[in-house]
Scaffold this motif. Structure first.
Motif: not given
Length: 627
Positions: A66-75, A80-92
């Protein structure tokens, strides 16, 4: 989109926030704000191209987030995989970063390291940035750059490329602002190659490689035994051990990092990007117990190859290709993580004599034999050589499991493991050819070690074995006594030792120190050593205290990082992870504790007598890749 100057300072993320990505040859640590802060090339123990974790902003990083600092909602790792997922809240809406390192295409190992990162928006367009700033090695060397699609960076024989979907152009050292639309994911493909042509994958179709990689991991995970307590954390630990395996040789790397501090701001900073035979042997037991024999056989195959030049001596640690570990030196002008210096590469412990390593290796070989694998002639010859060396050298002092850089001593744990090496060699000899003279020598030495340990390594006034002969100190490594069979499970000496270690080396439930703090000659202190806590759980399970073991494991799993990863140590006061991250030994010990709980439950259940030991088939050195 627009570009601005990159290379801005930011505070050091907590180690627990870092996720591990790897392609079987090297690994990346990805922070919760989308920054790759550690990646060595072309291998785990190579020079960093992104080194901000230890070298600050001048050492390079690769951020997408994200362009602005944000704590992840989901990380999380996708299940059962090696795929990493990070989700941040944004406007809308939200912005997601999904990333993985891909090693194979259609079952073939790629010569190029591929890191694939995908930014997606949900709900509304999201403002994001991409900042690529590679710097090579100690002196933060900038690359020679060829702009275009893909972008290519070169340092002699090492080359890196970055391709971006949607025609996005990125320049090293600048921050590129982008808008991610809900219907237009942005895919970034970073490739690294050393002395090989770069394989540049089309970003528009690259995500299919990640999906195929996820299927391979899910298929592998489905083969993990279903009856293991705490199966999901165990599975994540086994996945992590796989991620920390160097596929060209099968070498298990202790950790992908160097110099992450055991004492923030202090000097207890070591390079763990190498392979310890001890750790490999513990990993063999973890994989065998989980039903993954191939991984266990691959580890032993590496060990036989790696130790070939120095047999019967077993080096304390080796490079990933079986060579001698480089001399230890300090990187100049590297500020270190949280100001912890020096930042070291190489490891001086490689020259130490550590008797316990032979015990771990012979025990691993015995575990394979009793599960139906027969050692081939080379494997058995190596094991005979290790056992014979122990029979000759056990009376002398050694450096011990904790690699304290002081005078050698008569460590009780080391002596027990010397006893174990000979005991396991004698067990293997029941079904493998060996001369009667050699068996007599091993048996005599085994009995002599046991007698000396009981005379000189036990404190009857406290009913506990001690750290060294004649010492009043204790050692958490003694918690592996139940595994060895040196004492019966209901032995008063054994239970007394477990109880004494748990009490005297406690760092507050459920944590333990390795040995009394301040007893290693180095300034400062260190945290609680996480493998020791899992060893305590294992010891409790094996001595009839399964409820206590379960309570310990539950408490330890509660302090795991948000991604289920463990470092080497933890600050018992703050819960902050310390030491190199993630740590293979911590994850192996977690698996072993869970396996001990499974075995304890099986022993308490009504079941027919165990089948007699068998030894059929041949250890898989014939069907495993030879080097």
């Amino acid at each position: 989109m627009n570009a601005a100057s990159g290379n801005t300072a930011r505070s050091s993320p907590a180690l627990a926030e870092y996720g591990l990505l790897r392609d079987t040859r090297t690994a990346a640590l990805a922070s919760a704000d989308g920054s790759i802060d550690w990646l060595c090339a072309p291998t785990f123990d190579g020079e960093p191209v992104f080194g901000a974790l230890l070298g600050g902003p001048d050492a390079g990083a690769f951020r997408a987030g994200p362009a602005l600092p944000a704590r992840p909602l989901v990380r999380r790792y996708r299940p059962h995989t090696a795929t990493l997922e990070t989700v941040w809240a944004t406007d809308g809406g939200t912005l997601s970063l999904t990333e993985a390192m891909v090693a194979e295409v259609s079952g073939r190992l790629l010569p190029t390291t591929l890191l694939i990162r995908r930014l997606t928006a949900d709900g509304a367009p999201a403002e994001a940035v991409v900042d690529l700033d590679p710097r090579l090695g100690e002196h933060h060397l900038r690359p020679r750059v060829r702009s275009g699609q893909p972008l290519v960076c070169e340092w002699g024989a090492l080359a890196m490329s970055l391709g971006c979907s949607g025609g996005i152009r990125v320049e090293p050292g600048t921050t590129t602002a982008i808008t991610v639309s809900p219907d237009r994911p942005v895919v970034l493909v970073l490739a690294l190659a050393y002395a090989e042509p770069l394989i540049c994958v089309n970003p528009e179709t690259a995500w299919g490689l990640v999906e195929a990689d996820e299927k391979r991991w899910r298929d592998w995970s489905s083969g993990i035994s279903q009856d293991i307590p705490f199966r999901e954390p165990v599975l994540r630990s086994l996945l992590t051990l796989k991620l920390l395996t160097y596929s060209p040789s099968g070498a298990p790397v202790a950790a992908p990092t160097t110099s992450l501090p055991e004492d923030p701001g202090g000097v207890r900073n070591w390079d763990y990007r190498y392979a310890w035979p001890r750790d490999a042997s513990i990993g063999i037991g973890a994989f065998l117990g989980a039903g993954k024999d191939d991984e266990a056989l691959n580890f032993l195959n590496w060990l036989l190859h790696a130790s070939r030049l120095e047999r019967p001596r077993l080096p304390a640690l080796l490079t990933l290709t079986g060579g001698r570990v480089p001399r230890e030196r300090t990187l100049r002008n590297w500020p270190g993580y949280l100001g912890s210096t020096p930042v070291r590469v190489g490891n001086g412990a490689s020259h130490q004599h550590q008797l316990d390593g032979y015990g771990w290796v012979l025990d691993a070989a015995w575990n394979l034999v009793r599960q139906g694998h027969r050692l081939n002639s080379e494997a058995w010859r190596a094991m005979r050589g290790f056992a014979d060396l122990v029979a000759r050298r056990w009376p002398g002092p050694d450096a011990g499991i904790w690699e304290v850089r002081a005078d050698a001593a008569h460590h009780v744990h080391s002596k027990v493991m010397g006893w174990l090496a000979l005991d396991r060699a004698l067990r293997i000899a029941r079904t493998h050819r060996v001369s009667a003279r050699l068996k007599r020598r091993w048996e005599t030495a085994r009995n002599d070690i046991a007698a000396e340990i009981r005379e000189k390594g036990f404190d009857p006034s406290r009913n506990t074995y001690t750290r060294t002969y004649g010492s009043g100190d204790l050692d958490s490594a003694l918690l592996i006594l139940p595994v060895t069979g040196f004492e019966e499970p209901d032995s008063a000496r054994l239970r007394g030792t477990v109880d004494a270690v748990r009490t005297e080396l406690s760092a507050g439930f459920p944590f333990l120190y390795r040995y009394p703090p301040g007893q290693d000659g180095l300034p400062g202190t260190e945290g609680a050593f996480l493998p020791c806590s899992f060893w305590l759980a294992q010891a409790c399970a094996m001595t009839g205290r399964a409820a206590e073991a379960t309570e310990l494991v539950e408490a330890l799993l509660a302090i795991a990082g948000p991604l289920g990863l463990f470092s080497e140590e933890i600050d018992p006061a703050t819960g902050a992870f310390l030491g190199n991250h993630p740590q293979a030994l911590s994850h192996s010990a977690l698996v072993q504790a869970a396996l001990a709980l499974r075995d304890a439950a099986a022993a308490n259940a009504t079941s027919p007598p165990p089948a007699p030991e068998r030894a059929v088939g041949r250890l898989g050195l014939d069907h495993i890749h030879e080097f």
